[in-house]
Write an enzyme that holds these catalytic residues in place. Structure first.
Site, PDB file in Angstrom:
ATOM      1  N   GLU A 147       3.336   5.346  -4.618  1.00  0.00           N
ATOM      2  CA  GLU A 147       2.415   4.165  -4.946  1.00  0.00           C
ATOM      3  C   GLU A 147       2.285   3.219  -6.570  1.00  0.00           C
ATOM      4  O   GLU A 147       2.261   3.567  -7.796  1.00  0.00           O
ATOM      5  CB  GLU A 147       1.120   4.389  -5.205  1.00  0.00           C
ATOM      6  CG  GLU A 147       0.394   5.806  -4.049  1.00  0.00           C
ATOM      7  CD  GLU A 147      -0.545   5.704  -4.038  1.00  0.00           C
ATOM      8  OE1 GLU A 147      -2.022   6.492  -4.458  1.00  0.00           O
ATOM      9  OE2 GLU A 147      -1.381   5.538  -2.922  1.00  0.00           O
TER      10      GLU A 147
ATOM     11  N   SER B 266      -2.143  -1.220  -0.793  1.00  0.00           N
ATOM     12  CA  SER B 266      -2.742  -2.321  -0.243  1.00  0.00           C
ATOM     13  C   SER B 266      -1.634  -2.444   1.837  1.00  0.00           C
ATOM     14  O   SER B 266      -1.304  -3.508   1.915  1.00  0.00           O
ATOM     15  CB  SER B 266      -2.405  -3.526  -0.700  1.00  0.00           C
ATOM     16  OG  SER B 266      -2.632  -3.839  -1.753  1.00  0.00           O
TER      17      SER B 266
ATOM     18  N   HIS C 297      -2.896  10.820  -8.213  1.00  0.00           N
ATOM     19  CA  HIS C 297      -3.036   9.426  -7.950  1.00  0.00           C
ATOM     20  C   HIS C 297      -3.296   8.788  -9.887  1.00  0.00           C
ATOM     21  O   HIS C 297      -3.985   9.295 -10.425  1.00  0.00           O
ATOM     22  CB  HIS C 297      -4.233  10.032  -7.614  1.00  0.00           C
ATOM     23  CG  HIS C 297      -4.918   8.184  -6.504  1.00  0.00           C
ATOM     24  ND1 HIS C 297      -4.901   7.442  -7.507  1.00  0.00           N
ATOM     25  CD2 HIS C 297      -4.631   8.350  -5.169  1.00  0.00           C
ATOM     26  CE1 HIS C 297      -4.674   6.925  -7.000  1.00  0.00           C
ATOM     27  NE2 HIS C 297      -4.299   6.587  -5.472  1.00  0.00           N
TER      28      HIS C 297
ATOM     29  N   GLY D 202      -5.138  -1.488  -4.132  1.00  0.00           N
ATOM     30  CA  GLY D 202      -6.454  -2.353  -4.242  1.00  0.00           C
ATOM     31  C   GLY D 202      -6.622  -3.603  -4.479  1.00  0.00           C
ATOM     32  O   GLY D 202      -7.099  -4.373  -4.533  1.00  0.00           O
TER      33      GLY D 202
ATOM     34  N   ASN E 166      -6.838   8.046   1.964  1.00  0.00           N
ATOM     35  CA  ASN E 166      -7.253   8.074   0.910  1.00  0.00           C
ATOM     36  C   ASN E 166      -9.244   7.607   0.939  1.00  0.00           C
ATOM     37  O   ASN E 166      -8.574   6.410   0.537  1.00  0.00           O
ATOM     38  CB  ASN E 166      -6.723   8.655  -0.312  1.00  0.00           C
ATOM     39  CG  ASN E 166      -7.517   8.357  -1.362  1.00  0.00           C
ATOM     40  OD1 ASN E 166      -8.108   9.075  -2.053  1.00  0.00           O
ATOM     41  ND2 ASN E 166      -6.475   7.860  -3.278  1.00  0.00           N
TER      42      ASN E 166
ATOM     43  N   LYS F  18     -11.183   7.447  -1.252  1.00  0.00           N
ATOM     44  CA  LYS F  18     -11.452   7.570  -2.840  1.00  0.00           C
ATOM     45  C   LYS F  18     -13.098   7.856  -2.740  1.00  0.00           C
ATOM     46  O   LYS F  18     -13.612   9.077  -2.335  1.00  0.00           O
ATOM     47  CB  LYS F  18     -11.057   6.296  -3.176  1.00  0.00           C
ATOM     48  CG  LYS F  18      -9.592   5.960  -2.855  1.00  0.00           C
ATOM     49  CD  LYS F  18      -9.202   4.795  -4.075  1.00  0.00           C
ATOM     50  CE  LYS F  18      -7.367   4.436  -3.103  1.00  0.00           C
ATOM     51  NZ  LYS F  18      -6.705   3.518  -4.222  1.00  0.00           N
TER      52      LYS F  18
ATOM     53  N   GLU G 167      -5.186   6.680 -10.570  1.00  0.00           N
ATOM     54  CA  GLU G 167      -6.526   6.694 -11.418  1.00  0.00           C
ATOM     55  C   GLU G 167      -6.756   7.782 -11.328  1.00  0.00           C
ATOM     56  O   GLU G 167      -7.504   7.541 -12.495  1.00  0.00           O
ATOM     57  CB  GLU G 167      -7.779   6.154  -9.609  1.00  0.00           C
ATOM     58  CG  GLU G 167      -7.698   4.956  -8.908  1.00  0.00           C
ATOM     59  CD  GLU G 167      -7.572   5.079  -7.398  1.00  0.00           C
ATOM     60  OE1 GLU G 167      -7.258   3.502  -7.291  1.00  0.00           O
ATOM     61  OE2 GLU G 167      -7.954   5.458  -7.283  1.00  0.00           O
TER      62      GLU G 167
HETATM   63  O1  LIG Z   1      -4.332   6.517  -2.704  1.00  0.00           O
HETATM   64  C1  LIG Z   1      -5.046   5.149  -1.857  1.00  0.00           C
HETATM   65  C2  LIG Z   1      -3.914   4.285  -2.301  1.00  0.00           C
HETATM   66  O2  LIG Z   1      -4.219   4.159  -3.893  1.00  0.00           O
HETATM   67  C3  LIG Z   1      -4.135   2.954  -1.865  1.00  0.00           C
HETATM   68  O3  LIG Z   1      -4.736   2.576  -2.081  1.00  0.00           O
HETATM   69  P1  LIG Z   1      -5.021   0.989  -1.520  1.00  0.00           P
HETATM   70  O4  LIG Z   1      -4.859   1.447  -0.011  1.00  0.00           O
HETATM   71  O5  LIG Z   1      -7.039   0.736  -1.111  1.00  0.00           O
HETATM   72  O6  LIG Z   1      -4.310  -0.173  -1.876  1.00  0.00           O
END
Ligand SMILES: O=C[C@H](O)COP(=O)(O)O
Length: 261
Positions: free
Chosen positions: A175, A221, A103, A181, A11, A13, A105
């Site tokens: 998640e 993460s 998600h 993050g 992803n 983002k 976010e």
């Molecule tokens: O969609 C992915 C998740 O929000 C994990 O993000 P991350 O690997 O940067 O912690």
């Protein structure tokens, strides 16, 4: 060992414009080839910003790349007077195989309720997009030991009104919000605990076939040095990766570690 195909979804983002997306996908494809990975060993998916999808489609379809792609969100509405929204039918037309729904976010930024998430799921399923439904607790729920109940509650409310027959091939991403993050990764045991709880609830509500066919990912993460242990956990079928998926070669290395090659 299940017969569910290992799924590694990146992803991006709000990263990489459409030109950077072309370069990243090309480098990923080359790195996957160098790693001798193909769709017999795992499924690799990139999830870029909406503005990149046409460019990614042109590259993937033009070069017959085996990796798949998807979108980071979808409208619950069909096409019409919905400013700023992206219809599921548009994403399907762009060759998206997957769409992330719910998600954390998006839930946070847009005060997205489980009811809205359920409507988005129905829109995606209605246009043959495979949803990646995101669920997971906050730090408060984890600290108070309410993480399983909270996450299963989110799951049930997000799947409300959807028939078992519509859930074939569903993907769920656990998640934990506190791990996204932050560099804080849930342990493989945490991931296994929640994946087992999710699969158990799916079996109760929708039957063994749906539970057995649903792929459950862990996200939060995930890196090359921790992915193998996480995806080896019982009931965990892959990872939803954020930051570590932004570089083609690095994401390919993570996929290789996950496959165990
Ligand atoms: O969609 C992915 C998740 O929000 C994990 O993000 P991350 O690997 O940067 O912690």
């Amino acid at each position: 060992m299940s017969d569910r195909t290992l799924l590694l979804a990146g992803n991006w983002k709000m990263n990489h414009d459409h030109l950077e997306a072309i370069a990243t996908v090309q480098k990923l494809a080359w790195a996957l080839e160098d790693a001798k990975l193909d769709d017999s060993s795992c499924e690799v998916v990139v999830i870029p910003p909406f503005t990149d999808l046409r460019s990614v489609q042109t590259l993937v379809q033009g070069d017959k790349l085996w990796l798949r792609y998807g979108a980071q969100d979808v409208s619950r509405h069909e096409p019409g007077a919905h400013t700023g929204e992206i219809a599921a039918s548009f994403l399907a037309r762009l060759g998206c195989a997957y769409v992330v729904v719910g998600h954390s976010e998006r839930r946070a930024d847009n005060h997205e309720t489980n009811e809205v998430v359920a409507a988005k799921l129905r829109a995606a399923l209605g246009h043959d997009l495979t949803p990646i439904l995101c669920v997971g607790e906050s730090l408060a729920e984890r600290r108070e030991g309410r993480h399983v109940d909270f996450t299963l509650g989110q799951l049930e409310e997000s799947l409300a009104g959807i028939e078992a027959t519509d859930l074939t091939g569903l993907v769920i991403a656990y998640e934990p919000v506190w791990a996204i993050g932050t560099g804080e990764t849930a342990t493989a045991a945490d991931a296994a605990e929640m994946a087992a709880a999710i699969r158990g609830r799916l079996a109760e509500r929708y039957g063994d076939a749906v539970a057995a066919g649903t792929r459950i990912l862990y996200g939060g993460s995930v890196k090359t040095d921790n992915v193998a242990e996480i995806v080896a956990a019982a009931d965990v079928d892959g990872a939803l990766v954020g930051g570590a998926s932004l570089s083609g070669p690095d994401f390919a290395a993570l996929c290789k570690a996950a496959v165990g090659k």
